[in-house]
Structures are given as structure tokens and as C-alpha cells.
Design a protein around this motif. Structure first.
Motif, PDB file in Angstrom:
ATOM      1  N   HIS A   1      13.055  16.053  36.138  1.00 43.57           N
ATOM      2  CA  HIS A   1      12.290  16.729  37.189  1.00 43.57           C
ATOM      3  C   HIS A   1      10.807  16.466  36.940  1.00 43.57           C
ATOM      4  CE1 HIS A   1      11.457  19.802  40.245  1.00 43.57           C
ATOM      5  NE2 HIS A   1      10.462  20.188  39.451  1.00 43.57           N
TER       6      HIS A   1
ATOM      7  N   SER B   1       6.922  16.932  36.845  1.00 43.95           N
ATOM      8  CA  SER B   1       6.079  18.130  36.812  1.00 43.95           C
ATOM      9  C   SER B   1       4.645  17.846  36.365  1.00 43.95           C
ATOM     10  CB  SER B   1       6.702  19.167  35.861  1.00 43.95           C
ATOM     11  OG  SER B   1       6.812  18.634  34.552  1.00 43.95           O
TER      12      SER B   1
ATOM     13  N   GLN C   1      12.473  12.867  43.485  1.00 44.35           N
ATOM     14  CA  GLN C   1      12.184  14.021  44.342  1.00 44.35           C
ATOM     15  C   GLN C   1      11.333  13.594  45.536  1.00 44.35           C
ATOM     16  OE1 GLN C   1      11.349  15.956  40.066  1.00 44.35           O
ATOM     17  NE2 GLN C   1      10.181  16.877  41.733  1.00 44.35           N
ATOM     18  N   GLU C   2      11.702  14.022  46.716  1.00 44.93           N
ATOM     19  CA  GLU C   2      10.976  13.626  47.914  1.00 44.93           C
ATOM     20  C   GLU C   2       9.543  14.156  47.908  1.00 44.93           C
ATOM     21  OE1 GLU C   2      11.554  11.487  50.297  1.00 44.93           O
ATOM     22  OE2 GLU C   2      13.364  10.956  49.181  1.00 44.93           O
ATOM     23  N   GLN C   3       9.338  15.384  47.440  1.00 45.08           N
ATOM     24  CA  GLN C   3       8.018  16.005  47.519  1.00 45.08           C
ATOM     25  C   GLN C   3       7.001  15.303  46.623  1.00 45.08           C
ATOM     26  OE1 GLN C   3       8.046  20.201  46.768  1.00 45.08           O
ATOM     27  NE2 GLN C   3       5.972  20.508  47.560  1.00 45.08           N
ATOM     28  N   GLU C   4       7.437  14.794  45.472  1.00 44.96           N
ATOM     29  CA  GLU C   4       6.545  14.123  44.527  1.00 44.96           C
ATOM     30  C   GLU C   4       6.982  12.671  44.330  1.00 44.96           C
ATOM     31  OE1 GLU C   4       4.003  15.617  43.546  1.00 44.96           O
ATOM     32  OE2 GLU C   4       4.400  17.764  43.733  1.00 44.96           O
ATOM     33  N   ARG C   5       7.444  12.059  45.390  1.00 42.44           N
ATOM     34  CA  ARG C   5       8.113  10.760  45.292  1.00 42.44           C
ATOM     35  C   ARG C   5       7.231   9.684  44.668  1.00 42.44           C
ATOM     36  NH1 ARG C   5      12.683   8.593  47.162  1.00 42.44           N
ATOM     37  NH2 ARG C   5      12.755   6.349  47.539  1.00 42.44           N
TER      38      ARG C   5
ATOM     39  N   GLN D   1       6.518  10.312  40.925  1.00 39.73           N
ATOM     40  CA  GLN D   1       7.701  10.135  40.086  1.00 39.73           C
ATOM     41  C   GLN D   1       8.101   8.662  39.985  1.00 39.73           C
ATOM     42  OE1 GLN D   1      11.164  12.443  41.192  1.00 39.73           O
ATOM     43  NE2 GLN D   1      11.903  12.496  39.085  1.00 39.73           N
TER      44      GLN D   1
END
Length: 217
Positions: free
Chosen positions: A175, A177, A136-140, A143
Motif C-alpha cells: 500500500h 503511503s 492504487q488508482e488514487q496514487e497511481r 506508486q
């Protein structure tokens, strides 16, 4: 040395995280070391390597909760094991923290890493093109560290050097989180295993841990 976190996975398995606050001499005083261990310790340069070796052994002693001598050795592949206790263990460390995972009935693996942006530069060294697609780009950054810790934990559980992070350990899409779990496969030689990998963000660190639930004794 302050207990920062302790988690019981099941009645036989747990891990703990400790913040390293003592001096090397203070850590040394808490251990029962034999000559081969003192010789190895003397071979380490003063600094983080020395402190990490001492702190993981002190934490291991706390988790084992015993007054007996703990003979913690490493095999030919570098995997730590106990020669005088039946427990399975895994050790990790990063900067100011030490991590130890212990189980009475199954192989385990744990990794702790300080989260830094530099992981972006080496992502394609440990993830396949297929795995990079689900980041995921937002939490790259976070992650990517989950993925690294997951593969490192599986590698430590397996305990052999013939493992490629890209070719032999396959992470299934998940995903991110902050904490959670996902599936991963280890395929190397005649070994084909599926694991459920768990992760947690702890302060500015990422923790990944795994146990061989299909090989309980």
C-alpha cells in the motif's frame, strides 16, 4: 552543491541526495581525476550527462570523507565499483539531483526519479499483470514510480545485464503511503533472493533503495 538529504540505514550503510547547483567547471575542480577519467569525461556531450557524471563523483567523495584518490570504475556490465576501497556503491541521478549510496559490508542499489505522468504509458513494460493489479488508482503515478525505482535499485545491486524487470524481479503487493517498504524477489539463473525494498518521496522525486542484507560480510 547543496546537501538536500542524508539517511543512515545502519552503522555501515547510508545514502545522500545532492542538488546540483554548480557549473561543470566548479564540480570538476572538486575532483582528483586521472587521464582515463578525463578522457571519458571529454567523450560526454556538454549538458546533463556531463553534469550527472561529475556530480555523482563529487557526492561520492563527500560521502567517503577522504583526501585519497577514489578510483571509481565500471565493470563489463556497467556497474560502478571502487578499485582502491572495499566499499560497495550505487549511483543515480535525475534532472537536478544526484544520489549516492555507500556501504562498507554489503551490496546496495539506489534510484531517484523525477515523478512525471509519462510513466503511465510504459507501466506494462516493467510490471507484470499481477503487479499492475495492486496499483492504487488514487496514487497511481507515485506508486508506479515506487515500482520502477524498486526494480531499478535491485537491478543495480545485482549488477548484471541478464535481468528482465518483468520476468526476473517480482514485487509483492504493498500500500503506497509516501514512504515505506515491501518485499521483492530476484530470480535469475541460479540466483534466488528476497529483498526488502525501501522508498521515500522527496519533493517531486521518488527514491528507491535496497541492500543485500543476506550477504553481509
Amino acid at each position: 552543491m547543496a546537501l538536500a538529504y542524508h539517511k543512515e540505514i545502519d552503522p555501515f550503510t547510508s545514502f545522500a541526495i545532492w542538488k546540483i547547483e554548480e557549473s561543470a567547471d566548479e564540480l570538476f575542480a572538486q575532483l582528483q581525476l586521472k587521464e582515463h577519467e578525463k578522457t571519458y569525461l571529454d567523450s560526454l556531450a556538454n549538458g546533463k550527462r556531463n553534469m550527472h557524471w561529475l556530480s555523482t563523483r563529487v557526492l561520492l567523495r563527500r560521502m567517503m570523507d577522504t583526501d585519497q584518490y577514489i578510483d571509481c570504475r565500471v565493470d563489463s556490465s556497467g556497474k560502478p565499483y571502487l578499485s582502491n576501497f572495499p566499499h560497495y556503491i550505487s549511483l543515480s541521478h535525475s534532472y537536478d539531483y544526484a544520489a549516492v549510496m555507500v556501504s562498507k559490508n554489503k551490496a546496495v542499489g539506489i534510484d531517484i526519479e523525477l515523478i512525471k505522468d509519462k510513466i503511465e504509458r510504459i507501466a506494462n513494460k516493467f510490471l507484470s499483470a499481477k503487479e499492475l493489479e495492486f496499483i492504487q488508482e488514487q496514487e497511481r503515478i507515485e506508486q508506479l514510480y515506487v515500482c520502477w525505482c524498486a526494480k531499478e535499485a535491485i537491478y543495480k545491486l545485482h549488477g548484471k545485464k541478464n535481468v528482465s524487470f518483468v520476468e526476473n524481479i517480482d514485487l509483492k503487493p504493498f500500500h503506497y503511503s509516501g514512504n515505506g517498504s515491501f518485499s521483492a524477489n530476484l530470480d535469475v539463473g541460479s540466483i534466488h533472493k528476497e529483498f526488502k525494498v525501501h522508498y521515500e518521496k522527496f519533493d517531486e522525486y521518488m527514491i528507491g533503495f535496497v541492500s543485500d542484507d543476506n550477504n553481509e560480510e
